[in-house]
Write an enzyme that holds these catalytic residues in place. Sequence first.
Site, mmCIF file in Angstrom:
data_model
loop_
_atom_site.group_PDB
_atom_site.id
_atom_site.type_symbol
_atom_site.label_atom_id
_atom_site.label_comp_id
_atom_site.label_asym_id
_atom_site.label_seq_id
_atom_site.Cartn_x
_atom_site.Cartn_y
_atom_site.Cartn_z
ATOM 1 N N HIS A 246 0.899 -1.116 0.096
ATOM 2 C CA HIS A 246 -0.752 -0.490 -0.015
ATOM 3 C C HIS A 246 0.980 1.589 0.157
ATOM 4 O O HIS A 246 0.131 2.274 -0.060
ATOM 5 C CB HIS A 246 -0.913 -0.177 1.437
ATOM 6 C CG HIS A 246 -2.874 0.881 1.371
ATOM 7 N ND1 HIS A 246 -2.499 1.993 2.321
ATOM 8 C CD2 HIS A 246 -3.153 1.184 0.412
ATOM 9 C CE1 HIS A 246 -2.845 2.336 1.802
ATOM 10 N NE2 HIS A 246 -3.671 2.422 0.738
ATOM 11 N N LYS A 248 3.522 4.840 -1.423
ATOM 12 C CA LYS A 248 3.533 5.510 -2.052
ATOM 13 C C LYS A 248 4.838 6.089 -2.190
ATOM 14 O O LYS A 248 4.838 7.074 -0.581
ATOM 15 C CB LYS A 248 1.855 6.541 -1.856
ATOM 16 C CG LYS A 248 1.000 6.277 -2.510
ATOM 17 C CD LYS A 248 0.136 5.540 -0.917
ATOM 18 C CE LYS A 248 -1.454 4.605 -1.393
ATOM 19 N NZ LYS A 248 -1.770 4.250 -0.205
ATOM 20 N N ASP A 253 17.027 11.177 -7.595
ATOM 21 C CA ASP A 253 18.356 10.890 -7.161
ATOM 22 C C ASP A 253 18.794 11.120 -5.806
ATOM 23 O O ASP A 253 19.287 11.728 -6.229
ATOM 24 C CB ASP A 253 19.044 12.298 -8.187
ATOM 25 C CG ASP A 253 18.378 12.487 -10.100
ATOM 26 O OD1 ASP A 253 18.456 11.326 -10.453
ATOM 27 O OD2 ASP A 253 17.886 13.691 -10.848
ATOM 28 N N HIS A 421 -9.041 11.313 2.084
ATOM 29 C CA HIS A 421 -8.490 10.099 2.110
ATOM 30 C C HIS A 421 -6.863 9.607 3.178
ATOM 31 O O HIS A 421 -6.080 9.287 2.873
ATOM 32 C CB HIS A 421 -7.735 10.012 0.771
ATOM 33 C CG HIS A 421 -7.198 8.715 0.200
ATOM 34 N ND1 HIS A 421 -5.764 8.376 -0.247
ATOM 35 C CD2 HIS A 421 -8.381 7.244 0.938
ATOM 36 C CE1 HIS A 421 -6.095 6.306 -0.137
ATOM 37 N NE2 HIS A 421 -7.009 6.540 0.505
ATOM 38 N N LYS A 423 -3.592 10.513 5.335
ATOM 39 C CA LYS A 423 -3.616 9.697 6.103
ATOM 40 C C LYS A 423 -2.351 10.723 7.409
ATOM 41 O O LYS A 423 -0.972 10.266 6.668
ATOM 42 C CB LYS A 423 -2.895 8.489 6.288
ATOM 43 C CG LYS A 423 -3.327 7.611 5.453
ATOM 44 C CD LYS A 423 -2.985 7.738 4.314
ATOM 45 C CE LYS A 423 -4.274 6.868 2.823
ATOM 46 N NZ LYS A 423 -5.270 6.190 2.558
ATOM 47 N N ASP A 428 1.382 16.894 19.712
ATOM 48 C CA ASP A 428 1.459 17.509 20.682
ATOM 49 C C ASP A 428 1.520 19.014 19.757
ATOM 50 O O ASP A 428 1.102 19.029 18.853
ATOM 51 C CB ASP A 428 2.402 17.755 21.523
ATOM 52 C CG ASP A 428 1.989 16.940 22.518
ATOM 53 O OD1 ASP A 428 0.675 16.414 23.036
ATOM 54 O OD2 ASP A 428 2.622 16.379 24.002
#
Length: 503
Positions: A246, A248, A253, A421, A423, A428
């Site tokens: 899952h 991404k 470089d 969508h 995450k 704090d």
Amino acid sequence: MSAIDFFAVTPGGGEAHQKILRAPMQFDLLHIAPLVALAHLLGVIAACHAILNTRTSQGAVAWAVSLVAMPYLTLVPYLFLGRSKFQGYADARRLENESLRTQAHPHAWDEHDSSAGYPTDALGHQLVRSLTHLGGMPFLPGNSVRTLVNGEATFAAILEAIDQARSYIIVQFFIVRDDALGEMLKDALLAKAAQGVRIYFLYDSIGSFDLPHRYVTTLRAAGVEVHPFATHRRFVNRFQLNFRNHRKIVSVDGERAFVGGHNVGVEYLGAKPPLSPWRDTHIEVRGPVIASIQFVFTEDWYWATQTLPSFEMPAYEPNGEGMHCIVMPTGPADKQETCSLFFVEAINAARERIWITTPYLVPDEAVFAALRLAVLRGVDVRILIPSRRDHYVVFEASKLYAYDSVRAGIRIFRYRPGFLHQKVVLIDNVAAAVGSANLDNRSFRLNFEIMVLTVDRGFAAEVEAMLLSDFAQAYEIDRSEYRQAPAFRRVTMHVARLFAPIL
């Protein structure tokens, strides 16, 4: 004489006729009975397998009972989705990763480890120690991280970085679609391949199941190394769908890397009306922590191809004013349940607030207990989830978990404008994590994920401002969302939660 006349005039003809009519029925029963017995036998065998191989006791009980009672309905789903403890695969993957770390150490990590510096002052020695041991990565200083809010900003930055590539490009996504955005990415990679830039492209075989063969062959014909990530090397694992990559990741470089929630598809640009506008977040990273990100990709690439990609790790340039970052790779091959424990530690570290955004709210008991304890400590605990659904069963299960959370004092908000969508975890006013992991069992135990935790007050303030804008476009739910739902909807929520171990 017709058959009817024959039975009419033949003594006992009626009884003979009844015997002939009963014969097909008896014939069918003789064939069906062994099939039923075989189905139940296979169900018992599969139930034993589920007890031995399912990670959680709840999941094992659910599968075992359903396989014994209703094997006709559950055998096929178990074949595809049943196992959540993939021991043979996990052992092979773990051994390969350990071997790879000794062969291709990505960075002189020990020389630049900042675990005893600012992160310890900000988060505490125990948390820093647990995170570095949990993920097998150190905190590294001298980085810069910026948020990329939504798809246009994310892919504009990614395509710009690809256009400036001189040596190599790393691309890894869970979903790659052959649509307008997919074509833009393909054209950009083809242009750089024509200039002699080395390109490594990894996509998940399940997430990108509908990616046309011509898309891949076009890239390969141009010299791009393209491979699917799959966990079915052996035939016995051929049908497993549970274990998905899952992550991404894009790196160019060794100078710019991108991690977050976006996949390659026009819906991530807000071009899918039922869910648009799409709300998501990526980050752009510069600095030595890119070595950690690239090493995570190297492990996945090595598993998929049994070869090591040829690219240089970024040079370390000391910068006392840079941000301190740690990469947290998680997956079903880990010795520990790394993703769940990462969330537990992040929640336990909070003294003033812990804000989490996730599209799916299906926490395990450890994470839910940590959230409740944080509330008891007086921490401001907020979770932002969607008000629109993209997966029906997950959405219904999330409603029940949201109700339980509200009863425990956790503040739950639903994002109004479109599908949420992203995450993100904010701890704090000192640290924030962005990546691909959701607050659900699939991310905790079944998927390969990546999170980047940045310890820096300036970056935490940037994430805070972003989340405050999101909360301003959300509404807070109370117990009435569950209590005022129709009876059939409440039943649906409870049934959906039975599938929590694989959601």
